[in-house]
Design a protein around this motif. Structure first.
Motif, PDB file in Angstrom:
ATOM      1  N   LEU A 217      -5.683  -2.136  -2.048  1.00 42.13           N
ATOM      2  CA  LEU A 217      -4.680  -1.798  -3.045  1.00 42.13           C
ATOM      3  C   LEU A 217      -5.310  -1.412  -4.382  1.00 42.13           C
ATOM      4  O   LEU A 217      -4.592  -1.177  -5.363  1.00 42.13           O
ATOM      5  CB  LEU A 217      -3.723  -2.976  -3.269  1.00 42.13           C
ATOM      6  CG  LEU A 217      -2.916  -3.399  -2.038  1.00 42.13           C
ATOM      7  CD1 LEU A 217      -2.087  -4.633  -2.349  1.00 42.13           C
ATOM      8  CD2 LEU A 217      -2.009  -2.261  -1.564  1.00 42.13           C
ATOM      9  N   ARG A 218      -6.623  -1.362  -4.427  1.00 42.26           N
ATOM     10  CA  ARG A 218      -7.294  -1.035  -5.684  1.00 42.26           C
ATOM     11  C   ARG A 218      -7.407   0.471  -5.858  1.00 42.26           C
ATOM     12  O   ARG A 218      -7.483   1.223  -4.882  1.00 42.26           O
ATOM     13  CB  ARG A 218      -8.694  -1.651  -5.714  1.00 42.26           C
ATOM     14  CG  ARG A 218      -8.679  -3.183  -5.724  1.00 42.26           C
ATOM     15  CD  ARG A 218     -10.076  -3.735  -5.597  1.00 42.26           C
ATOM     16  NE  ARG A 218     -10.057  -5.188  -5.405  1.00 42.26           N
ATOM     17  CZ  ARG A 218     -11.094  -5.897  -4.974  1.00 42.26           C
ATOM     18  NH1 ARG A 218     -12.225  -5.294  -4.692  1.00 42.26           N
ATOM     19  NH2 ARG A 218     -10.973  -7.207  -4.842  1.00 42.26           N
ATOM     20  N   PRO A 219      -7.426   0.937  -7.121  1.00 42.51           N
ATOM     21  CA  PRO A 219      -7.602   2.383  -7.375  1.00 42.51           C
ATOM     22  C   PRO A 219      -8.953   2.853  -6.829  1.00 42.51           C
ATOM     23  O   PRO A 219      -9.944   2.130  -6.879  1.00 42.51           O
ATOM     24  CB  PRO A 219      -7.574   2.477  -8.905  1.00 42.51           C
ATOM     25  CG  PRO A 219      -6.919   1.215  -9.377  1.00 42.51           C
ATOM     26  CD  PRO A 219      -7.275   0.166  -8.372  1.00 42.51           C
ATOM     27  N   HIS A 220      -8.981   4.080  -6.338  1.00 37.88           N
ATOM     28  CA  HIS A 220     -10.224   4.661  -5.822  1.00 37.88           C
ATOM     29  C   HIS A 220     -10.678   5.767  -6.746  1.00 37.88           C
ATOM     30  O   HIS A 220      -9.876   6.606  -7.146  1.00 37.88           O
ATOM     31  CB  HIS A 220     -10.027   5.217  -4.409  1.00 37.88           C
ATOM     32  CG  HIS A 220      -9.692   4.129  -3.415  1.00 37.88           C
ATOM     33  ND1 HIS A 220     -10.585   3.157  -3.017  1.00 37.88           N
ATOM     34  CD2 HIS A 220      -8.522   3.861  -2.786  1.00 37.88           C
ATOM     35  CE1 HIS A 220      -9.997   2.342  -2.157  1.00 37.88           C
ATOM     36  NE2 HIS A 220      -8.745   2.753  -2.001  1.00 37.88           N
TER      37      HIS A 220
ATOM     38  N   LYS B 101       0.840  -1.202   0.000  1.00 38.92           N
ATOM     39  CA  LYS B 101       0.000   0.000   0.000  1.00 38.92           C
ATOM     40  C   LYS B 101       0.871   1.247   0.000  1.00 38.92           C
ATOM     41  O   LYS B 101       0.611   2.212  -0.735  1.00 38.92           O
ATOM     42  CB  LYS B 101      -0.926  -0.007   1.226  1.00 38.92           C
ATOM     43  CG  LYS B 101      -1.925   1.148   1.250  1.00 38.92           C
ATOM     44  CD  LYS B 101      -2.855   1.034   2.450  1.00 38.92           C
ATOM     45  CE  LYS B 101      -3.863   2.181   2.474  1.00 38.92           C
ATOM     46  NZ  LYS B 101      -4.759   2.110   3.651  1.00 38.92           N
ATOM     47  N   GLU B 102       1.927   1.234   0.792  1.00 42.94           N
ATOM     48  CA  GLU B 102       2.843   2.378   0.823  1.00 42.94           C
ATOM     49  C   GLU B 102       3.592   2.499  -0.502  1.00 42.94           C
ATOM     50  O   GLU B 102       3.833   3.610  -0.994  1.00 42.94           O
ATOM     51  CB  GLU B 102       3.830   2.208   1.987  1.00 42.94           C
ATOM     52  CG  GLU B 102       4.716   3.413   2.231  1.00 42.94           C
ATOM     53  CD  GLU B 102       3.965   4.577   2.847  1.00 42.94           C
ATOM     54  OE1 GLU B 102       4.563   5.658   2.952  1.00 42.94           O
ATOM     55  OE2 GLU B 102       2.792   4.419   3.218  1.00 42.94           O
ATOM     56  N   LEU B 103       3.970   1.364  -1.089  1.00 42.08           N
ATOM     57  CA  LEU B 103       4.624   1.393  -2.395  1.00 42.08           C
ATOM     58  C   LEU B 103       3.712   2.025  -3.438  1.00 42.08           C
ATOM     59  O   LEU B 103       4.111   2.934  -4.171  1.00 42.08           O
ATOM     60  CB  LEU B 103       5.017  -0.028  -2.816  1.00 42.08           C
ATOM     61  CG  LEU B 103       5.469  -0.213  -4.270  1.00 42.08           C
ATOM     62  CD1 LEU B 103       6.681   0.665  -4.580  1.00 42.08           C
ATOM     63  CD2 LEU B 103       5.777  -1.683  -4.542  1.00 42.08           C
ATOM     64  N   ARG B 104       2.480   1.569  -3.508  1.00 43.15           N
ATOM     65  CA  ARG B 104       1.556   2.107  -4.505  1.00 43.15           C
ATOM     66  C   ARG B 104       1.331   3.596  -4.313  1.00 43.15           C
ATOM     67  O   ARG B 104       1.264   4.369  -5.275  1.00 43.15           O
ATOM     68  CB  ARG B 104       0.221   1.361  -4.448  1.00 43.15           C
ATOM     69  CG  ARG B 104      -0.739   1.762  -5.556  1.00 43.15           C
ATOM     70  CD  ARG B 104      -2.087   1.055  -5.458  1.00 43.15           C
ATOM     71  NE  ARG B 104      -2.919   1.426  -6.605  1.00 43.15           N
ATOM     72  CZ  ARG B 104      -3.615   2.560  -6.689  1.00 43.15           C
ATOM     73  NH1 ARG B 104      -3.590   3.433  -5.687  1.00 43.15           N
ATOM     74  NH2 ARG B 104      -4.329   2.814  -7.770  1.00 43.15           N
TER      75      ARG B 104
ATOM     76  N   LEU C 130       2.625   3.912 -11.590  1.00 44.52           N
ATOM     77  CA  LEU C 130       1.372   3.557 -10.928  1.00 44.52           C
ATOM     78  C   LEU C 130       0.534   2.643 -11.816  1.00 44.52           C
ATOM     79  O   LEU C 130      -0.061   1.662 -11.351  1.00 44.52           O
ATOM     80  CB  LEU C 130       0.597   4.817 -10.572  1.00 44.52           C
ATOM     81  CG  LEU C 130      -0.756   4.626  -9.877  1.00 44.52           C
ATOM     82  CD1 LEU C 130      -0.599   3.850  -8.574  1.00 44.52           C
ATOM     83  CD2 LEU C 130      -1.415   5.984  -9.621  1.00 44.52           C
ATOM     84  N   ASN C 131       0.500   2.946 -13.111  1.00 41.77           N
ATOM     85  CA  ASN C 131      -0.248   2.098 -14.040  1.00 41.77           C
ATOM     86  C   ASN C 131       0.338   0.687 -14.081  1.00 41.77           C
ATOM     87  O   ASN C 131      -0.402  -0.302 -14.169  1.00 41.77           O
ATOM     88  CB  ASN C 131      -0.239   2.710 -15.443  1.00 41.77           C
ATOM     89  CG  ASN C 131      -1.046   3.989 -15.523  1.00 41.77           C
ATOM     90  OD1 ASN C 131      -1.952   4.220 -14.724  1.00 41.77           O
ATOM     91  ND2 ASN C 131      -0.723   4.842 -16.492  1.00 41.77           N
ATOM     92  N   ALA C 132       1.654   0.585 -14.024  1.00 43.11           N
ATOM     93  CA  ALA C 132       2.307  -0.725 -14.032  1.00 43.11           C
ATOM     94  C   ALA C 132       1.924  -1.519 -12.789  1.00 43.11           C
ATOM     95  O   ALA C 132       1.662  -2.727 -12.867  1.00 43.11           O
ATOM     96  CB  ALA C 132       3.825  -0.560 -14.113  1.00 43.11           C
ATOM     97  N   PHE C 133       1.901  -0.844 -11.636  1.00 45.25           N
ATOM     98  CA  PHE C 133       1.504  -1.519 -10.394  1.00 45.25           C
ATOM     99  C   PHE C 133       0.090  -2.066 -10.523  1.00 45.25           C
ATOM    100  O   PHE C 133      -0.179  -3.239 -10.225  1.00 45.25           O
ATOM    101  CB  PHE C 133       1.608  -0.556  -9.215  1.00 45.25           C
ATOM    102  CG  PHE C 133       1.304  -1.181  -7.879  1.00 45.25           C
ATOM    103  CD1 PHE C 133       2.326  -1.531  -7.012  1.00 45.25           C
ATOM    104  CD2 PHE C 133      -0.018  -1.421  -7.470  1.00 45.25           C
ATOM    105  CE1 PHE C 133       2.056  -2.111  -5.781  1.00 45.25           C
ATOM    106  CE2 PHE C 133      -0.301  -2.001  -6.252  1.00 45.25           C
ATOM    107  CZ  PHE C 133       0.738  -2.352  -5.398  1.00 45.25           C
ATOM    108  N   ASP C 134      -0.834  -1.223 -10.944  1.00 48.38           N
ATOM    109  CA  ASP C 134      -2.236  -1.637 -11.033  1.00 48.38           C
ATOM    110  C   ASP C 134      -2.432  -2.739 -12.073  1.00 48.38           C
ATOM    111  O   ASP C 134      -3.251  -3.647 -11.888  1.00 48.38           O
ATOM    112  CB  ASP C 134      -3.114  -0.432 -11.368  1.00 48.38           C
ATOM    113  CG  ASP C 134      -3.214   0.560 -10.212  1.00 48.38           C
ATOM    114  OD1 ASP C 134      -2.914   0.158  -9.074  1.00 48.38           O
ATOM    115  OD2 ASP C 134      -3.581   1.721 -10.458  1.00 48.38           O
ATOM    116  N   GLU C 135      -1.663  -2.675 -13.146  1.00 52.06           N
ATOM    117  CA  GLU C 135      -1.749  -3.712 -14.177  1.00 52.06           C
ATOM    118  C   GLU C 135      -1.350  -5.082 -13.618  1.00 52.06           C
ATOM    119  O   GLU C 135      -2.030  -6.085 -13.840  1.00 52.06           O
ATOM    120  CB  GLU C 135      -0.825  -3.342 -15.340  1.00 52.06           C
ATOM    121  CG  GLU C 135      -0.737  -4.394 -16.437  1.00 52.06           C
ATOM    122  CD  GLU C 135       0.367  -4.082 -17.434  1.00 52.06           C
ATOM    123  OE1 GLU C 135       0.785  -5.002 -18.156  1.00 52.06           O
ATOM    124  OE2 GLU C 135       0.824  -2.912 -17.489  1.00 52.06           O
TER     125      GLU C 135
END
Length: 410
Positions: free
Chosen positions: A407-410, A375-378, A386-391
């Protein structure tokens, strides 16, 4: 990957999710585990930041390239503003990785070498720990400090052209001397502390070993648990396909080595317990779980201590009995953090995908600590990072820590 020192008498290296039956396989009584999540309400991440060495509030912080490509630390960094020994006006701007530092210099070197800055340094603080840092101007090697910084090592960045030339020279005929030169340049580790393993050689327990044997097909390996010997750390040629991978692999293996050192004193206490209680039939896993339950029962109002107690029990028991879910999860996350910090998003995706494809997860308490780190990394990422993380999170296996709703986008 972590492997036993030898096959004889060592547990299987297959991965297994820790279960209640694994914890209490002897039939002896094990107190029920305290639910650490219940201690702090609906979000057990809220008080974990002191435990994992992260700033209490996520911040988007800069890199040398002027964009947030990886996890840095903010105002909670204890070394910001500290001056290097004998170098008036050369001060630390920020720490890299864990601002609480690392047990070994090589772990800090992996972070400093990956960041891609001429101002990257590794320092030993008055806390007797090694820290990867960036200074406001190029520093130099120094020792004998009496302030926050006792020792300083100039690390700098990798030149891609030099890297490729040295790699070509080393790999062309697998020349040991050229491999020493190349590995030292890639990792920032002194050349005299690079050992080469050929057929029949034993890995060094003091230096970083580069394994050039035909059967070594892993990026890196760490010795299995030995209660009396320090672990060895080996890297293979596959770890050097790109500069960021070399540093991320070293950091990964250093996490395993840290966990080995964590296990040794606890296993010694377990042996003392068994000697003092000759009728006891507790396995080390069961004993470690009992010790964690004692800590939890005495610290119900302090989730930091509860989470840490269960995490430690999970790690040390797995390292000793061959269920490596906990140590592998934390090592892969560490490698992913280094990948993002390097700005190499190919490497960052690769290492985060390894987190997402883990075949088993450790105990829920260990997962919560890892989720807090992720969570802190994201929160430290932006743009393409950020897009790479979420992907990669979307591609993670069901039940994996990367699929956690927090950890999901809000």
């Amino acid at each position: 990957m972590i492997r036993p020192v030898s096959g004889g008498g060592m547990p299987s290296t297959d991965f297994h999710a820790p279960t209640e039956s694994a914890v209490d396989s002897t039939g002896s009584h094990t107190p029920p585990a305290v639910d650490a999540a219940a201690i702090h309400g609906s979000d057990p991440l809220a008080r974990l930041y002191d435990l994992i060495g992260a700033a209490p509030h996520a911040q988007r912080l800069y890199s040398d390239k002027g964009s947030s490509q990886g996890p840095q630390v903010g105002k909670a960094d204890p070394l910001v503003g500290a001056e290097l020994p004998g170098q008036k006006g050369v001060v630390i701007q920020r720490s890299l990785g864990d601002p609480k530092g690392y047990d070994t210099r090589n772990h800090a070197l992996a972070w400093a070498r990956a960041i891609g800055s001429d101002n990257a340094m590794v320092v030993r603080g008055n806390d007797k720990r090694w820290h990867a840092v960036v200074t406001d101007k190029v520093g130099k090697d120094a020792s004998g400090g009496t302030g926050k910084v006792v020792t300083a090592i100039q690390v700098g960045k990798v030149d891609p052209v030099v890297y490729e030339r040295l790699k070509k020279d080393a790999m062309e005929k697998n020349d040991p001397e050229k491999w020493k030169t190349f590995a030292a340049y890639a990792l920032g580790v002194p050349r005299e502390e690079i050992d080469i393993v050929r057929e029949g050689d034993v890995p060094s327990r003091e230096h970083v070993s580069i394994n050039l044997t035909r059967d070594f097909d892993a990026e890196g390996k760490t010795a299995g648990f030995d209660p009396k010997k320090p672990p060895w750390v080996q890297l293979g040629p596959k770890a050097f396909d790109r500069p960021a991978n070399a540093c991320a692999t070293l950091a990964h293996e250093e996490v395993h080595a840290d966990h080995h050192r964590l296990t040794q004193p606890l296993y010694a206490r377990y042996q003392e317990y068994m000697h003092e209680n000759p009728k006891a039939k507790d396995s080390f896993r069961q004993w470690a779980a009992n010790e964690a339950n004692k800590v939890a029962a005495a610290n119900r109002s302090d989730p930091d201590k509860v989470f840490e107690a269960f995490r430690k029990a999970d790690i040390v028991a797995g390292l000793q009995d061959g269920t490596f879910g906990a140590t592998e999860l934390e090592a892969h996350i560490e490698a992913a953090k280094v990948g993002f910090a390097s700005g190499d998003l190919v490497q960052a995706r690769t290492d985060l995908n390894k987190v997402g494809q883990r075949p088993t997860m450790p105990t829920s308490q260990t997962q919560e600590v890892s989720i807090a780190v992720l969570k802190e990394l994201r929160a430290s990422l932006s743009g393409d990072a950020l897009n790479a993380f979420d992907e990669m999170a979307k591609k993670a296996q069901p039940g994996n820590v990367l699929r956690d709703a927090r950890l999901r986008p809000h």
